[in-house]
Design a protein around this motif. Sequence first.
Motif, PDB file in Angstrom:
ATOM      1  N   THR A   1       6.466  12.312  11.513  1.00  0.00           N
ATOM      2  CA  THR A   1       6.950  10.934  11.384  1.00  0.00           C
ATOM      3  C   THR A   1       5.795   9.983  11.078  1.00  0.00           C
ATOM      4  O   THR A   1       5.917   9.091  10.238  1.00  0.00           O
ATOM      5  CB  THR A   1       7.668  10.495  12.672  1.00  0.00           C
ATOM      6  OG1 THR A   1       8.713  11.413  12.972  1.00  0.00           O
ATOM      7  CG2 THR A   1       8.257   9.105  12.522  1.00  0.00           C
ATOM      8  N   SER A   2       4.666  10.183  11.749  1.00  0.00           N
ATOM      9  CA  SER A   2       3.497   9.337  11.513  1.00  0.00           C
ATOM     10  C   SER A   2       2.989   9.480  10.086  1.00  0.00           C
ATOM     11  O   SER A   2       2.611   8.492   9.444  1.00  0.00           O
ATOM     12  CB  SER A   2       2.378   9.691  12.493  1.00  0.00           C
ATOM     13  OG  SER A   2       2.772   9.450  13.820  1.00  0.00           O
ATOM     14  N   ARG A   3       2.983  10.705   9.574  1.00  0.00           N
ATOM     15  CA  ARG A   3       2.487  10.930   8.208  1.00  0.00           C
ATOM     16  C   ARG A   3       3.440  10.330   7.169  1.00  0.00           C
ATOM     17  O   ARG A   3       2.999   9.778   6.162  1.00  0.00           O
ATOM     18  CB  ARG A   3       2.282  12.433   7.957  1.00  0.00           C
ATOM     19  CG  ARG A   3       1.106  13.031   8.723  1.00  0.00           C
ATOM     20  CD  ARG A   3       0.742  14.405   8.195  1.00  0.00           C
ATOM     21  NE  ARG A   3       1.826  15.360   8.371  1.00  0.00           N
ATOM     22  CZ  ARG A   3       2.033  16.072   9.478  1.00  0.00           C
ATOM     23  NH1 ARG A   3       1.217  15.923  10.525  1.00  0.00           N
ATOM     24  NH2 ARG A   3       3.014  16.934   9.561  1.00  0.00           N
ATOM     25  N   VAL A   4       4.742  10.460   7.405  1.00  0.00           N
ATOM     26  CA  VAL A   4       5.718   9.872   6.485  1.00  0.00           C
ATOM     27  C   VAL A   4       5.571   8.355   6.469  1.00  0.00           C
ATOM     28  O   VAL A   4       5.574   7.726   5.404  1.00  0.00           O
ATOM     29  CB  VAL A   4       7.157  10.279   6.876  1.00  0.00           C
ATOM     30  CG1 VAL A   4       8.186   9.453   6.106  1.00  0.00           C
ATOM     31  CG2 VAL A   4       7.385  11.762   6.606  1.00  0.00           C
ATOM     32  N   LEU A   5       5.440   7.754   7.659  1.00  0.00           N
ATOM     33  CA  LEU A   5       5.238   6.307   7.733  1.00  0.00           C
ATOM     34  C   LEU A   5       3.949   5.910   7.025  1.00  0.00           C
ATOM     35  O   LEU A   5       3.913   4.926   6.274  1.00  0.00           O
ATOM     36  CB  LEU A   5       5.197   5.851   9.192  1.00  0.00           C
ATOM     37  CG  LEU A   5       4.877   4.362   9.411  1.00  0.00           C
ATOM     38  CD1 LEU A   5       5.969   3.483   8.804  1.00  0.00           C
ATOM     39  CD2 LEU A   5       4.703   4.056  10.895  1.00  0.00           C
ATOM     40  N   GLY A   6       2.885   6.679   7.236  1.00  0.00           N
ATOM     41  CA  GLY A   6       1.602   6.381   6.594  1.00  0.00           C
ATOM     42  C   GLY A   6       1.705   6.428   5.081  1.00  0.00           C
ATOM     43  O   GLY A   6       1.162   5.568   4.378  1.00  0.00           O
ATOM     44  N   THR A   7       2.413   7.444   4.569  1.00  0.00           N
ATOM     45  CA  THR A   7       2.609   7.555   3.121  1.00  0.00           C
ATOM     46  C   THR A   7       3.377   6.358   2.583  1.00  0.00           C
ATOM     47  O   THR A   7       3.025   5.767   1.554  1.00  0.00           O
ATOM     48  CB  THR A   7       3.379   8.851   2.787  1.00  0.00           C
ATOM     49  OG1 THR A   7       2.630   9.977   3.237  1.00  0.00           O
ATOM     50  CG2 THR A   7       3.619   8.978   1.293  1.00  0.00           C
TER      51      THR A   7
ATOM     52  N   GLY B   1      14.889   5.618  10.958  1.00  0.00           N
ATOM     53  CA  GLY B   1      14.057   6.647  10.354  1.00  0.00           C
ATOM     54  C   GLY B   1      12.757   6.870  11.087  1.00  0.00           C
ATOM     55  O   GLY B   1      12.185   7.963  11.032  1.00  0.00           O
ATOM     56  N   PHE B   2      12.281   5.843  11.813  1.00  0.00           N
ATOM     57  CA  PHE B   2      11.002   5.956  12.523  1.00  0.00           C
ATOM     58  C   PHE B   2      11.181   5.852  14.030  1.00  0.00           C
ATOM     59  O   PHE B   2      10.251   5.480  14.744  1.00  0.00           O
ATOM     60  CB  PHE B   2      10.040   4.872  12.032  1.00  0.00           C
ATOM     61  CG  PHE B   2       9.740   4.957  10.567  1.00  0.00           C
ATOM     62  CD1 PHE B   2       9.142   6.087  10.038  1.00  0.00           C
ATOM     63  CD2 PHE B   2      10.074   3.912   9.715  1.00  0.00           C
ATOM     64  CE1 PHE B   2       8.869   6.172   8.681  1.00  0.00           C
ATOM     65  CE2 PHE B   2       9.805   3.986   8.356  1.00  0.00           C
ATOM     66  CZ  PHE B   2       9.201   5.127   7.842  1.00  0.00           C
TER      67      PHE B   2
ATOM     68  N   LEU C   1      10.956  -0.948  15.641  1.00  0.00           N
ATOM     69  CA  LEU C   1      10.175  -1.078  14.409  1.00  0.00           C
ATOM     70  C   LEU C   1       8.691  -0.844  14.677  1.00  0.00           C
ATOM     71  O   LEU C   1       8.135  -1.405  15.614  1.00  0.00           O
ATOM     72  CB  LEU C   1      10.351  -2.468  13.812  1.00  0.00           C
ATOM     73  CG  LEU C   1      11.649  -2.735  13.047  1.00  0.00           C
ATOM     74  CD1 LEU C   1      11.728  -4.202  12.666  1.00  0.00           C
ATOM     75  CD2 LEU C   1      11.739  -1.869  11.809  1.00  0.00           C
ATOM     76  N   PRO C   2       8.024  -0.023  13.853  1.00  0.00           N
ATOM     77  CA  PRO C   2       6.572   0.133  14.011  1.00  0.00           C
ATOM     78  C   PRO C   2       5.868  -1.161  13.665  1.00  0.00           C
ATOM     79  O   PRO C   2       6.206  -1.805  12.666  1.00  0.00           O
ATOM     80  CB  PRO C   2       6.231   1.254  13.013  1.00  0.00           C
ATOM     81  CG  PRO C   2       7.352   1.268  12.032  1.00  0.00           C
ATOM     82  CD  PRO C   2       8.569   0.811  12.771  1.00  0.00           C
ATOM     83  N   PRO C   3       4.894  -1.586  14.458  1.00  0.00           N
ATOM     84  CA  PRO C   3       4.212  -2.861  14.194  1.00  0.00           C
ATOM     85  C   PRO C   3       3.502  -2.886  12.845  1.00  0.00           C
ATOM     86  O   PRO C   3       3.339  -3.949  12.254  1.00  0.00           O
ATOM     87  CB  PRO C   3       3.207  -2.970  15.350  1.00  0.00           C
ATOM     88  CG  PRO C   3       3.061  -1.595  15.894  1.00  0.00           C
ATOM     89  CD  PRO C   3       4.373  -0.913  15.671  1.00  0.00           C
ATOM     90  N   GLU C   4       3.083  -1.714  12.329  1.00  0.00           N
ATOM     91  CA  GLU C   4       2.402  -1.672  11.036  1.00  0.00           C
ATOM     92  C   GLU C   4       3.308  -2.184   9.910  1.00  0.00           C
ATOM     93  O   GLU C   4       2.843  -2.710   8.909  1.00  0.00           O
ATOM     94  CB  GLU C   4       1.972  -0.228  10.695  1.00  0.00           C
ATOM     95  CG  GLU C   4       1.068   0.402  11.736  1.00  0.00           C
ATOM     96  CD  GLU C   4       1.845   1.253  12.725  1.00  0.00           C
ATOM     97  OE1 GLU C   4       1.325   2.305  13.129  1.00  0.00           O
ATOM     98  OE2 GLU C   4       2.967   0.848  13.095  1.00  0.00           O
ATOM     99  N   LEU C   5       4.629  -2.001  10.086  1.00  0.00           N
ATOM    100  CA  LEU C   5       5.574  -2.404   9.046  1.00  0.00           C
ATOM    101  C   LEU C   5       5.719  -3.918   8.968  1.00  0.00           C
ATOM    102  O   LEU C   5       6.114  -4.458   7.943  1.00  0.00           O
ATOM    103  CB  LEU C   5       6.943  -1.762   9.335  1.00  0.00           C
ATOM    104  CG  LEU C   5       8.027  -1.899   8.265  1.00  0.00           C
ATOM    105  CD1 LEU C   5       7.614  -1.183   6.988  1.00  0.00           C
ATOM    106  CD2 LEU C   5       9.351  -1.339   8.772  1.00  0.00           C
ATOM    107  N   LEU C   6       5.397  -4.615  10.057  1.00  0.00           N
ATOM    108  CA  LEU C   6       5.605  -6.054  10.124  1.00  0.00           C
ATOM    109  C   LEU C   6       4.442  -6.853   9.538  1.00  0.00           C
ATOM    110  O   LEU C   6       4.508  -8.077   9.476  1.00  0.00           O
ATOM    111  CB  LEU C   6       5.822  -6.479  11.582  1.00  0.00           C
ATOM    112  CG  LEU C   6       6.954  -5.755  12.335  1.00  0.00           C
ATOM    113  CD1 LEU C   6       6.981  -6.192  13.786  1.00  0.00           C
ATOM    114  CD2 LEU C   6       8.289  -6.029  11.675  1.00  0.00           C
TER     115      LEU C   6
END
Length: 521
Positions: A349-355, A334-335, A379-384
Amino acid sequence: MCCEEEIGEMLDSINIIQMVSFEWERIDAISAKVAHKAGKSLYKWNVAQGLSRFDNENKIFGSFDEKDASEVLEWFQSNDAKNSIVILEDFYPLFDENPQNIRIFRNIARGPKDRTLILSQPFQRIPQELDKDVHTITLDLSSKADLEVIFRQCVEDAKYGSQKLDENLKDRLIESALGLTIMEARKVFTMAIKRTNGKLGEDEIRLIVSEKEHIIKNSGFLEYYHHKEGLSDVGGLDNLKIWLTKRGRAFYKEAKEYGLEIPKGVLLLGIPGTGKSLSAKAIGSEWKFPIIKLDMGRIFGGIVGESESNIRKALQITEAIAPSILWIDEIEKGFSGLSSSGSTDGGTTSRVLGTFLSWMQDKSKPVFVVATANDISKLPPELLRKGRIDEIFFVDLPSFNARKEIIKIHLQRLKRNPSDFDLDVLSQACMGFSGAEIEECIKDALFNAFDDGVEIGDSHILDSAKKTYPLSKTMSESIASMRKWAKARAVYASSEEFDGELKNDKDVPQLKQEITANPFM
């Protein structure tokens, strides 16, 4: 603060409010309460019917005056609209049809504070130029208390009052409708009552849940998943099972009184076919929570703002039916376009991830997120980061004992007695196989035995194993790299390590995102 109070406090300072919900009836009711309390007149306009004034005595909007959009905006800015609240239903297409409306709205935002426009819309959509002039309120889906009122109305409308309904059954009927809008709940309650002539029972709970599944599935990006598997159907992964059992207890009332926080979620990383998705399904069965599966790829729409609206709607539904489990399979897909989001999709994509991440960080409802990933490099590092999720587990290839357990589970599913097989020999033959590959090996052996006209035995499974070329051989380098990354940054889902050999390097690898995210590395 409730919605009525929030709007009431804004009447003297903000001229334009956007209320986002598919439940136009609730928006009308909230607006009527606010107008009555503030001593203001309430009007409603839409492009199909025109303008109507609310009749406080009869609690309905009266006959409509066929004003078009330009006429109603001109009227709103005149002295005739002083001390009023005007609901504009589904006005957003008229901004594109006539850009002049944007300028008119900006003028209204700067105008006298004795009147208020309420944009009643099913999703959040206003021109970017109005972002600073419009205050947005997104209505939560109906609570249990809201649905109880609707249920009572449906029972009264159906003239069902001669028999007293069991309170426990009534509560379960209402809870089964959580996640539906007021209009959807009214439809399913009425259907259930009429179908039984008021004699509601267990079958009606299943009817309501079935209708809810259909409605949720129609969203295009959510699916209501039924419990079938339990943790006993998962071979190995003892560390993960113990962790889940402990976290499941944290949802009890006693845990809250003890001072425990509600668990946020878990990320399951690892090799394809090793039981990550199966574990996600099993959590719902173990905790007795409904599972909502989110297809992150379908969240992204072609219309500006649609993707952000979709993710908010998905999260809203999972919160409405809480306690619940939000299952996101292969979340990295998804990202996958995150690194080029600014140049390829306007930052969607950045806004969806941020939300999503903001919700993960701040959510207070008992929604447990189970995300799975096969490719950790995407995987985005923010998710980890801890705080958004409780733990990251790495699901490795099964060990010798885990393979025995997996073989035993699949033989039992095929109504075969595992004691009739040499599990030690079979486990050794399946070294390097994932759980999914072991399952397919046994299925293939069953076909071969059936074709030979004999009962399946060790030889059939051994022959199928010899013909199987597992991922551990075709992807040995990437699996070895993934394992080293996990040793430094995740918890192993199994206490027993994989007993095979894979190509190995000395250094702990880093993801490309991790290097980019840290300027000192």
